[in-house]
Design an enzyme around this catalytic site. Sequence first.
Site, PDB file in Angstrom:
ATOM      1  N   ARG H  88      79.773 115.602 -87.513  1.00 42.07           N
ATOM      2  CA  ARG H  88      78.505 114.868 -87.599  1.00 42.07           C
ATOM      3  C   ARG H  88      78.719 113.382 -87.297  1.00 42.07           C
ATOM      4  O   ARG H  88      77.877 112.731 -86.702  1.00 42.07           O
ATOM      5  CB  ARG H  88      77.856 115.043 -88.970  1.00 42.07           C
ATOM      6  N   GLU H  91      79.148 113.070 -83.697  1.00 41.99           N
ATOM      7  CA  GLU H  91      77.821 113.215 -83.075  1.00 41.99           C
ATOM      8  C   GLU H  91      77.037 111.905 -83.153  1.00 41.99           C
ATOM      9  O   GLU H  91      76.329 111.541 -82.216  1.00 41.99           O
ATOM     10  CB  GLU H  91      77.069 114.339 -83.787  1.00 41.99           C
ATOM     11  N   SER H 114      85.010  94.876 -85.149  1.00 37.79           N
ATOM     12  CA  SER H 114      86.407  95.235 -85.402  1.00 37.79           C
ATOM     13  C   SER H 114      86.527  96.498 -86.255  1.00 37.79           C
ATOM     14  O   SER H 114      85.782  96.699 -87.210  1.00 37.79           O
ATOM     15  CB  SER H 114      87.119  94.081 -86.113  1.00 37.79           C
TER      16      SER H 114
END
Lengths: 147, 147, 147, 147, 147, 147, 147, 147, 147, 147
Positions: H88, H91, H114
């Site tokens: 997830r 994704e 960063s």
Amino acid sequence: MDRHEVTKKIISVKVARKMRWADIAEKIGQSKEWTTAAMLGQMTLDAQQAAVARELFDLTDEETAWLQIVPYKGSLPTAVPTDPLIYRWYEIVNVYGATIKELIHEEFGDGIMSAIDFSMDIQRESDPKGDRVQVVLSGKFLPYKSY
Amino acid sequence: MDRHEVTKKIISVKVARKMRWADIAEKIGQSKEWTTAAMLGQMTLDAQQAAVARELFDLTDEETAWLQIVPYKGSLPTAVPTDPLIYRWYEIVNVYGATIKELIHEEFGDGIMSAIDFSMDIQRESDPKGDRVQVVLSGKFLPYKSY
Amino acid sequence: MDRHEVTKKIISVKVARKMRWADIAEKIGQSKEWTTAAMLGQMTLDAQQAAVARELFDLTDEETAWLQIVPYKGSLPTAVPTDPLIYRWYEIVNVYGATIKELIHEEFGDGIMSAIDFSMDIQRESDPKGDRVQVVLSGKFLPYKSY
Amino acid sequence: MDRHEVTKKIISVKVARKMRWADIAEKIGQSKEWTTAAMLGQMTLDAQQAAVARELFDLTDEETAWLQIVPYKGSLPTAVPTDPLIYRWYEIVNVYGATIKELIHEEFGDGIMSAIDFSMDIQRESDPKGDRVQVVLSGKFLPYKSY
Amino acid sequence: MDRHEVTKKIISVKVARKMRWADIAEKIGQSKEWTTAAMLGQMTLDAQQAAVARELFDLTDEETAWLQIVPYKGSLPTAVPTDPLIYRWYEIVNVYGATIKELIHEEFGDGIMSAIDFSMDIQRESDPKGDRVQVVLSGKFLPYKSY
Amino acid sequence: MDRHEVTKKIISVKVARKMRWADIAEKIGQSKEWTTAAMLGQMTLDAQQAAVARELFDLTDEETAWLQIVPYKGSLPTAVPTDPLIYRWYEIVNVYGATIKELIHEEFGDGIMSAIDFSMDIQRESDPKGDRVQVVLSGKFLPYKSY
Amino acid sequence: MDRHEVTKKIISVKVARKMRWADIAEKIGQSKEWTTAAMLGQMTLDAQQAAVARELFDLTDEETAWLQIVPYKGSLPTAVPTDPLIYRWYEIVNVYGATIKELIHEEFGDGIMSAIDFSMDIQRESDPKGDRVQVVLSGKFLPYKSY
Amino acid sequence: MDRHEVTKKIISVKVARKMRWADIAEKIGQSKEWTTAAMLGQMTLDAQQAAVARELFDLTDEETAWLQIVPYKGSLPTAVPTDPLIYRWYEIVNVYGATIKELIHEEFGDGIMSAIDFSMDIQRESDPKGDRVQVVLSGKFLPYKSY
Amino acid sequence: MDRHEVTKKIISVKVARKMRWADIAEKIGQSKEWTTAAMLGQMTLDAQQAAVARELFDLTDEETAWLQIVPYKGSLPTAVPTDPLIYRWYEIVNVYGATIKELIHEEFGDGIMSAIDFSMDIQRESDPKGDRVQVVLSGKFLPYKSY
Amino acid sequence: MDRHEVTKKIISVKVARKMRWADIAEKIGQSKEWTTAAMLGQMTLDAQQAAVARELFDLTDEETAWLQIVPYKGSLPTAVPTDPLIYRWYEIVNVYGATIKELIHEEFGDGIMSAIDFSMDIQRESDPKGDRVQVVLSGKFLPYKSY
């Protein structure tokens, strides 16, 4: 425009006019191996060579300029080649790679055989059991040094 | 046990005893190229060759039997080799692949250079600008036929 | 222009005119297997075969010339094919690959079954439980030799 | 323990005892093609077949049980095989894949040739120009249906 | 022209005219699942179905012909899909794949669930805690046979 | 020790004792689908379920503890599965993926079918033309929201 | 036409007119995060939002219709992103992925953080040692259930 | 011995003793996010932190030394993670990656957030419609400079 | 239009007019390294720099605007570069990567050498045994911190 | 035994004894860069250097012999490195690769910067805004020649 488009045009003209690489090489004034690689977009031509190519393939000013620019090299569409002739070479590297490594190191020590200071010669080798392709590769040995 | 373990043992013994491939080949009675490939698990030995290997590397009965079984070939751990010496060969295929294809087809027509009915010879080529590695590859030309 | 564009045109004409590969093959004068592979850009035609193709697909001079140039072979868009029919063949290689290797080596020794000196025949096999596809592959055995 | 370890043991015993697949198949009572695939971990044995295998390879109770469990199939270590014999088969799928697809669809319509309701027969074909490997594949045609 | 271009045109017309798959399916006379797959270039239409599609999407003669040609199947741009809805299905195969394999084999023995002799039905399942997608897959079991 | 080793032990015991997933599920007190996934290392057991598993598979304290730890999920060794049964499911996602996406969006709008709030039921469907595997998948629809 | 072309036009207009995402979002009436994702082809607009976009970017009827069709999601050209800013996010998933998994499971048990019922907020965080990017992600926890 | 083996031991002890990351973090004296990452082999401990870890997990001298060596980072076994929770996150990077890039550049100009001067905080967010996972990421903005 | 098209135009003009990067850099007013990267689509120009580029390459308004938009970075067509010059750099990372990691950590502790707060200088280094390429890389060290 | 096992032992001893690469290099008598690469299994030691290593790391005869065998080079576990420090170097090649290529060709013509006749020097560069890592790479320029 980029070099790739110039290469496509050169091949297209060569096919349409049924030209041979050996003849093209003679006009360019280099070996057939280097000349073919150059026409296929892998080598950089000098001004004189580019001028010959211009004549041979009806190139424009910009196309002629592109031949004198160092190209992004690599002539295969996939990491493992699908064409049977080229695959056989990949197979040689795969099956004999470790052998080549062992034997060069045994003779020369740690280092490589250069693919830059390198030449190649492809010839027909007559053989009663069926002609053979003979390829001679010659590359300078470059030793690793400690520092 | 599988062939891979026999290969590992052979290499380990060779390193420990500081043997040379050229000497091993002489005892096996074949070229150093074929012999090295065979010892690295790429070729199949006949009974006599396997008996010599048995002596040289202190192999057991089963290890000697494995040398006479056709191996699953392929000597590289990745599709694109990371070792610089072997990579240079992959680079030659990548940069010159299309050139080799064009020139063999121009000379022989459609077909391939065999990687099976094939031999290789690796030699030092003396050169005042730095010695070179010379490799001669010879493979039978196999034509595609229509049917 | 390149061979790929000629292939696209041939397929496009074939679909538009509802032609059959078997009929095309008869006109070309070769088997339906070789002819289809050739029309799909995998084989090289001779001048006479190319002339027939020219008639059948309304090709231009340059397109006809391309059919006589050895193509860069490989007919699949991905390393593992997504099309179910072609995938089943890949699956056969995957599931039975080691079996095929063992049995050919048991019968012939170390070597390969050629994919160049090779022919293929695809036929319908009537069967009351549902017709079957029968494919006969024939390839010359090429032995590895020591040297 | 898993099926892979049983496969390794079977191969190891076969090599050590210099057995042949054809003989093993005769004892198992199936074709040499199916039997080899089964011994290489691709097929499921019934109780009787497993009992024969037990005798042949000195298997334990648990190893014999594993032969009767449906295995996770797939006999190749990489998506594109590196072994030259198996690669030639992959090459056939690559070069002729689209051709096979076209011809099966022309004869049968949309659908596939089954790789499950499938059999294979590998034979030596004598030929004065060099013996050939003949492989007959037979798979049921399975049509796509609309619903 | 190829099937892919026909698919693009069909989708483009559907979006521009705000059509629904369910309505298109009714006109084609098949389920919405099969019809959508067919319109997306995965299935082959017969002449009558193609004629309906021609009306619905203003197709030309050649475009209509392409719908009746078996397509090269596969509807995803990458091996692992990036779209979240489709990925969830890939995830189901990834997480439950071994489970599905175990349970089908436990019930049926060695073989597969056909993806060809196959149908699918997608429905809304009302649920007070939030409606659910219910998908019923039905595929013929095809047993591996020994031979 | 890790979960993977516990899974290997569970499978090994199951094969050695010829147990069935359906029976194991009954003792665990969940569906055969969830139970099999859990035993194959994809789901997390509660203390009571783990205690049953302990009995069934002679697990140690630490092995029982591992069953109650959320596992790293994923049951396939490669991104594209090589096993034919599991591949057919991947093929369904490949061929029908875009169709599933279109139909769920047409019915529900933008969102996904959950693979978490999800259940699966696998049954034999008797059929005179050959029994079928029927799989019912049910997943909550989760809509994308704007914010 | 497809959604991808609409996205390209929107970005092209935005660059040519030097528009800002924050301003576009205000006109669309949603957060800048959702709006940017939508304009980049990842979200589905309703009729009213699409009408605003039409005005902003001079879209045609069909382009406006495409904005209301659920897109095939995924905004990166390669599986591992090459752009340094996006790569840093991939690196966070790579370095901290197992950590995130452990801590969410410790707090919530087995399940996932939804990427669908999800929102994101990106802000500048003033800091004397150099301003920071602060990102707040909020996703509903979805538990795995046994069944 | 390497860091990976130390990590495996730490996790194994944690599971066997049913410890919690939050408690471990408190003893180490850092946030639960950093501590978990460190224990999972992604961060370097100082001497004092390592001494605490030694106590907690019964580490040897050498194991304790390894915790103070900078590790080779990366906590995922594959480039695209298969575990649903971690996927997830991948994704989110895939769907929102371009959005994140646009918005950070709009606010800060060219540069990155960063992943080194970086912290993360994971909390439960109570919500009547189902609790949510809230994650706050904070990374210093680092501008590209011209030179 | 996108940045990629602007880059192609810039290179095309540069080749046609035989310009040099060093001269272009002087006019842009930055180092030749930064300027070349910027012209190749990897860096963002400010308004003044873009105005100079506009003059040099006859850019339009929109093309000039694109130069001031942060680009999607990454200048190589494949993950492992095929061009020999660029490959040598990849090889350095491959062969010396672990060494660079060890030595930077030994000197600085855990952290990275920034590729953002970074500059590069490429010079010819005269050498009687053949001139050398000298490259100086300078990147700020960014330490990981615990929190 | 192979070189990889020797490398693992060397690192393990170094960690256990808290040795520094700089000190090891001093004893070996080479730069810290070359020495670290050699100890990490990328370079070949001569007899004297190997004897020092033997003392430092308590190596056996065979381990010492392995240090003098040319290794299979490549120090990264994946084609795209996951470790942030090493990735930054890969990113430099990715973002600046085309730039490096252009500038070396502009200065030297067609050819490469050698990665074999090559040295590297890594130093701390003091800087009030935060210390920097300075790396000087020096490689011989090798020109492509026509032949």
